[in-house]
Design an enzyme around this catalytic site. Structure first.
Site, PDB file in Angstrom:
ATOM      1  N   ASP A  94       0.842  -1.286   0.109  1.00 33.53           N
ATOM      2  CA  ASP A  94      -0.052  -0.032   0.030  1.00 33.53           C
ATOM      3  C   ASP A  94       0.875   1.193   0.070  1.00 33.53           C
ATOM      4  OD1 ASP A  94      -2.459   0.876  -0.086  1.00 33.53           O
ATOM      5  OD2 ASP A  94      -2.976   0.299   1.828  1.00 33.53           O
ATOM      6  N   GLU A 192     -14.165  -0.475  -1.960  1.00 37.35           N
ATOM      7  CA  GLU A 192     -14.472  -0.730  -0.588  1.00 37.35           C
ATOM      8  C   GLU A 192     -15.673  -0.166  -0.107  1.00 37.35           C
ATOM      9  OE1 GLU A 192     -11.081  -0.048   2.129  1.00 37.35           O
ATOM     10  OE2 GLU A 192     -12.411  -0.356   3.766  1.00 37.35           O
TER      11      GLU A 192
END
Ligand code: KIV
Length: 275
Positions: A94, A192
């Site tokens: 990430d 998400e």
């Protein structure tokens, strides 16, 4: 064909080409987060296709309230631990909050995650405004996973962790963002906390695989935070499932998760959001 190449052999490692082929074949992609060698090795044994060293480590490993304090050094360290365990799973690192305020800085930090951490792909939150960075990374041979829907790095701007894309304006905007990121060279998209129908729409609109978390069963694959999947989190999100909960050990739970994603029995309707 190269001498000695076998067309029937399973791939030794999962690559961007493997993920694209899984989407084309309709084979769901099973993904989890991981932060250390031991759990990454357990995920690898269970057959998890992709391991994300998420900045969620700021919450589940470091005990923070948000992901914002996580540094590039933190992600490099945890990526190195995870990569040490992985032969098959694709390791994705990430890009932390403020690690890519401009494409040059983003390229430098993505390069660190690949060179020092051993990642084989980087993930970054954001929509079409990140297209220039995605293009720059792709031009330098760095595979990119984009991240739309709920973007935890924007929690203070959003005013909380909320389902995104409930109305048509937001949904259409998210679709435009997704197409712009694909066009810029993204290889994968995580969505998400979006309504089930929107995630399915994005999966249908894009050529690249779409991986859902709290996004229903219509995606090309699923991802969960490892601590949620193993019941370690004390107040897990509604979209998670504790695969350890019915008496399986960790190894059994990880195998059950991979099996449930591949059989499309997880997520169920109770894990999704309506518009
Ligand atoms: O940081 C993370 O773990 C993530 C997943 C929740 C997709 O971004």
């Amino acid at each position: 064909m190269a001498r000695g190449a076998r067309t029937d052999a399973p791939p030794r490692t999962v690559t961007v080409a493997t993920l694209a082929a899984m989407k084309r074949a309709g084979n769901p992609i099973a993904c989890l987060t991981a932060y250390d060698y031991g759990f990454a090795a357990a995920c690898e044994r269970a057959g998890v296709d992709l391991l994300l060293v998420g900045d969620s480590l700021g919450m589940v490993v470091q005990g923070g309230e948000t992901t914002l304090p996580v540094t590039v050094d933190d992600v490099v360290y945890h990526t190195r631990c995870v990569a040490a365990a992985c032969r098959r799973a694709l390791v994705v690192a990430d890009m932390p909050f403020m690690s890519h305020p401009d494409p040059e800085t983003g390229l430098h930090n993505a390069g660190r995650l690949m060179k020092e951490g051993g990642a084989r792909m980087v993930k970054l939150e954001g929509g079409a405004e990140q297209a220039a960075l995605v293009d720059r990374l792709a031009a330098n041979g760095i595979p990119v996973c984009a991240h739309l829907g709920l973007q935890p790095q924007r929690v203070h701007k959003l005013g909380g962790y909320r389902v995104q894309g409930r109305d048509e304006d937001q949904a259409a905007g998210m679709e435009r963002d997704a197409l712009a990121l694909e066009e810029a060279g993204a290889d994968l998209l995580i969505v998400e906390c979006v309504p089930t129908h929107l995630a399915a729409r994005l999966s249908g609109a894009l050529t690249i695989p779409v991986i859902g978390i709290g996004a229903g069963g219509g995606c090309d694959g699923q991802i969960l935070v490892l601590h949620d999947a193993l019941g370690v989190t004390t107040a897990p999100p509604r979209f998670a499932h504790d695969f350890c909960g019915d008496g399986r050990g960790v190894n059994g739970a990880l195998a059950a998760y991979v099996e449930a994603v591949r059989a499309r029995t997880f997520p169920g309707p109770e894990h999704g959001f309506e518009a």
